[in-house]
Scaffold this active site. Structure first.
Site, PDB file in Angstrom:
ATOM      1  N   TRP A  49       6.684 -12.278  -7.441  1.00  0.00           N
ATOM      2  CA  TRP A  49       5.657 -11.233  -7.506  1.00  0.00           C
ATOM      3  C   TRP A  49       6.221  -9.940  -8.054  1.00  0.00           C
ATOM      4  O   TRP A  49       5.557  -9.250  -8.837  1.00  0.00           O
ATOM      5  CB  TRP A  49       4.970 -11.056  -6.155  1.00  0.00           C
ATOM      6  CG  TRP A  49       4.087 -12.231  -5.863  1.00  0.00           C
ATOM      7  CD1 TRP A  49       4.225 -13.125  -4.850  1.00  0.00           C
ATOM      8  CD2 TRP A  49       2.954 -12.680  -6.632  1.00  0.00           C
ATOM      9  NE1 TRP A  49       3.253 -14.094  -4.938  1.00  0.00           N
ATOM     10  CE2 TRP A  49       2.466 -13.839  -6.022  1.00  0.00           C
ATOM     11  CE3 TRP A  49       2.318 -12.218  -7.780  1.00  0.00           C
ATOM     12  CZ2 TRP A  49       1.366 -14.557  -6.513  1.00  0.00           C
ATOM     13  CZ3 TRP A  49       1.220 -12.914  -8.280  1.00  0.00           C
ATOM     14  CH2 TRP A  49       0.759 -14.066  -7.649  1.00  0.00           C
ATOM     15  N   LYS A  54      -4.765 -12.965   1.686  1.00  0.00           N
ATOM     16  CA  LYS A  54      -3.647 -13.499   2.460  1.00  0.00           C
ATOM     17  C   LYS A  54      -3.863 -13.207   3.942  1.00  0.00           C
ATOM     18  O   LYS A  54      -3.980 -14.109   4.753  1.00  0.00           O
ATOM     19  CB  LYS A  54      -2.323 -12.879   2.010  1.00  0.00           C
ATOM     20  CG  LYS A  54      -1.646 -13.372   0.727  1.00  0.00           C
ATOM     21  CD  LYS A  54      -2.499 -13.745  -0.400  1.00  0.00           C
ATOM     22  CE  LYS A  54      -1.822 -14.321  -1.614  1.00  0.00           C
ATOM     23  NZ  LYS A  54      -1.144 -13.406  -2.499  1.00  0.00           N
ATOM     24  N   ASP A  60       3.790  -3.365  -2.733  1.00  0.00           N
ATOM     25  CA  ASP A  60       2.902  -4.528  -2.752  1.00  0.00           C
ATOM     26  C   ASP A  60       3.004  -5.188  -1.381  1.00  0.00           C
ATOM     27  O   ASP A  60       3.984  -5.860  -1.069  1.00  0.00           O
ATOM     28  CB  ASP A  60       3.342  -5.490  -3.865  1.00  0.00           C
ATOM     29  CG  ASP A  60       2.455  -6.733  -3.935  1.00  0.00           C
ATOM     30  OD1 ASP A  60       1.578  -6.906  -3.068  1.00  0.00           O
ATOM     31  OD2 ASP A  60       2.650  -7.539  -4.871  1.00  0.00           O
TER      32      ASP A  60
HETATM   33  C1  LIG Z   1      -0.922 -13.255  -3.946  1.00  0.00           C
HETATM   34  C2  LIG Z   1      -0.043 -12.120  -4.318  1.00  0.00           C
HETATM   35  C3  LIG Z   1      -0.264 -11.339  -5.472  1.00  0.00           C
HETATM   36  C4  LIG Z   1      -1.365 -11.642  -6.445  1.00  0.00           C
HETATM   37  O1  LIG Z   1      -2.585 -11.399  -5.901  1.00  0.00           O
HETATM   38  P1  LIG Z   1      -3.957 -11.575  -6.712  1.00  0.00           P
HETATM   39  O2  LIG Z   1      -4.926 -11.037  -5.724  1.00  0.00           O
HETATM   40  O3  LIG Z   1      -4.118 -13.035  -6.984  1.00  0.00           O
HETATM   41  O4  LIG Z   1      -3.862 -10.774  -7.945  1.00  0.00           O
HETATM   42  C5  LIG Z   1       0.571 -10.279  -5.718  1.00  0.00           C
HETATM   43  N1  LIG Z   1       1.591  -9.979  -4.883  1.00  0.00           N
HETATM   44  C6  LIG Z   1       1.841 -10.696  -3.778  1.00  0.00           C
HETATM   45  C7  LIG Z   1       2.983 -10.318  -2.890  1.00  0.00           C
HETATM   46  C8  LIG Z   1       1.029 -11.782  -3.462  1.00  0.00           C
HETATM   47  O5  LIG Z   1       1.270 -12.504  -2.349  1.00  0.00           O
END
Ligand SMILES: *Cc1c(COP(=O)(O)O)cnc(C)c1O
Length: 360
Positions: free
Chosen positions: A102, A196, A172
């Protein structure tokens, strides 16, 4: 009705209580005679839902008054782009910490807007640890420092918050937001896709400090400007109304269950069940440095990858789904977000023991 233990990394399991409440309220929300899905986002019913969701999130995370909470769309992936667009503020570089899949995507997106200084990387050990801050090479003139609090694929989590002085810290938190208490005042911006640990896909939460809004140079297109969404209380255009409603129910569920401190204890307990067992066996292996093992996503490989399919089949027969690891790392991954009950983790560990005894 039989519900499985769903170990998906995202979209992921939601608390059963929340789903039941949503089902009860599906046709007639609080006597309004309509489903939340059918409501005008400008009507008083939905406005009350959105306001309660924001107030509950602020209370849960202790978000200071000088931060805006935005309910956006586009996922964390759109934030990979909106962050440089909005936060560079005329500067010409940003610092990124590279910890896996990521972080890599965030870096790639940022490179189309600015010079990226990779201040630290765990590439030398296959992205299996969180680089300690003592080794970071931050640049003084960076517009911001970006890191990934939990690498959902690699299963690496920061158990500490970096110190970046006057340079805004951007995080993030897609896969560990609300899993533990955090001091929001240490951050310039926190973002997370909802699917998530919050609610349904389609909602992205951005928590951003006031002074970082409205400084983009040049002024971005309206939809890509935090200022647009902050000024309109996330109602510049139609927000993802039903996803906001479900997220709001999840926030209430968290509050009823002791808030983030209680959730953190439960997440420690759940992840320890798995890691403690993994320590005792060489049939399964988790490659992550002990201090940086994720409480949310536990990747592990079997001694013999030829047994993977059989392992997954047996798990499914016992009502445990979505254990297949990400295609980039193989093996298995158990995602055990807030909504995964401890019984689910116990059932998994029991099954892992049985499987190892039969095949080891
Ligand atoms: C799932 C995830 C993303 C991407 O998320 P989207 O909503 O599909 O764009 C980015 N960073 C992390 C840490 C993730 O777990």
């Amino acid at each position: 009705m039989t519900r499985v233990f769903n170990f998906s990394a995202g979209p992921a399991a939601l608390p059963e209580e929340v789903l039941k409440q949503a089902a009860d309220e599906m046709l007639d929300w609080h006597g309004s005679g309509q489903s939340v899905m059918e409501m005008s986002h400008r009507g008083k019913e939905f406005i009350s839902i959105a306001e309660a969701a924001e107030a509950d999130l602020r209370e849960l995370m202790g978000i200071p008054a000088n931060y805006k909470v935005l309910f956006l769309q586009g996922g964390a992936s759109l934030q990979f782009e909106m962050i440089p667009i909005n936060l560079l503020r005329g500067k010409t570089s940003a610092d990124y910490v590279h910890t896996g899949e990521w972080a890599k995507k965030a870096i790639k997106a940022a490179k189309t807007f600015t010079n990226v200084n990779v201040a630290a990387s765990s590439e030398d050990k296959g992205y299996t640890y969180a680089p300690p801050q003592s080794g970071w090479k931050l640049s003084k003139d960076a517009a911001y420092v970006h890191y990934t609090a939990n690498e959902t694929i690699g299963g690496v989590e920061f158990n500490w918050v970096p110190e970046t002085g006057d340079v805004p810290l951007v995080c993030d938190m897609s896969s560990n937001i609300l899993s533990r208490a955090v001091d929001v005042s240490k951050f310039g911006l926190i973002y997370a896709g909802a699917q998530k640990n919050i609610g349904p896909a389609g909602l992205t939460i951005v928590i951003v400090r006031d002074d970082l809004i409205g400084k983009a140079q040049p002024t971005p297109p309206a939809m890509l400007d935090y200022k647009t969404h902050a000024d309109a209380d996330s109602m510049y255009n139609t927000p993802p109304t039903y996803a906001i409603y479900i997220a709001g129910l999840v926030f209430q569920w968290l509050k009823r269950n002791g808030g983030l401190a209680a959730m953190e204890q439960k997440n420690i307990e759940k992840s320890n069940l798995l890691y403690d067992y993994l320590e005792t066996t060489d049939f399964y292996r988790n490659p992550v440095a002990k201090s940086d093992r994720s409480r949310m996503n536990v990747p592990f490989t079997l001694k013999d990858a030829a047994l993977d399919e059989e392992f997954l089949k047996g798990a499914k027969a016992r009502g445990m789904t979505q254990l297949k690891g990400h295609r980039s790392v193989g093996g298995m991954r158990a995602s055990i977000y807030n909504a995964m009950p401890v019984e689910g983790v116990k059932a998994l560990v029991e099954y892992m023991k049985e499987f190892a005894a039969a095949k080891g």
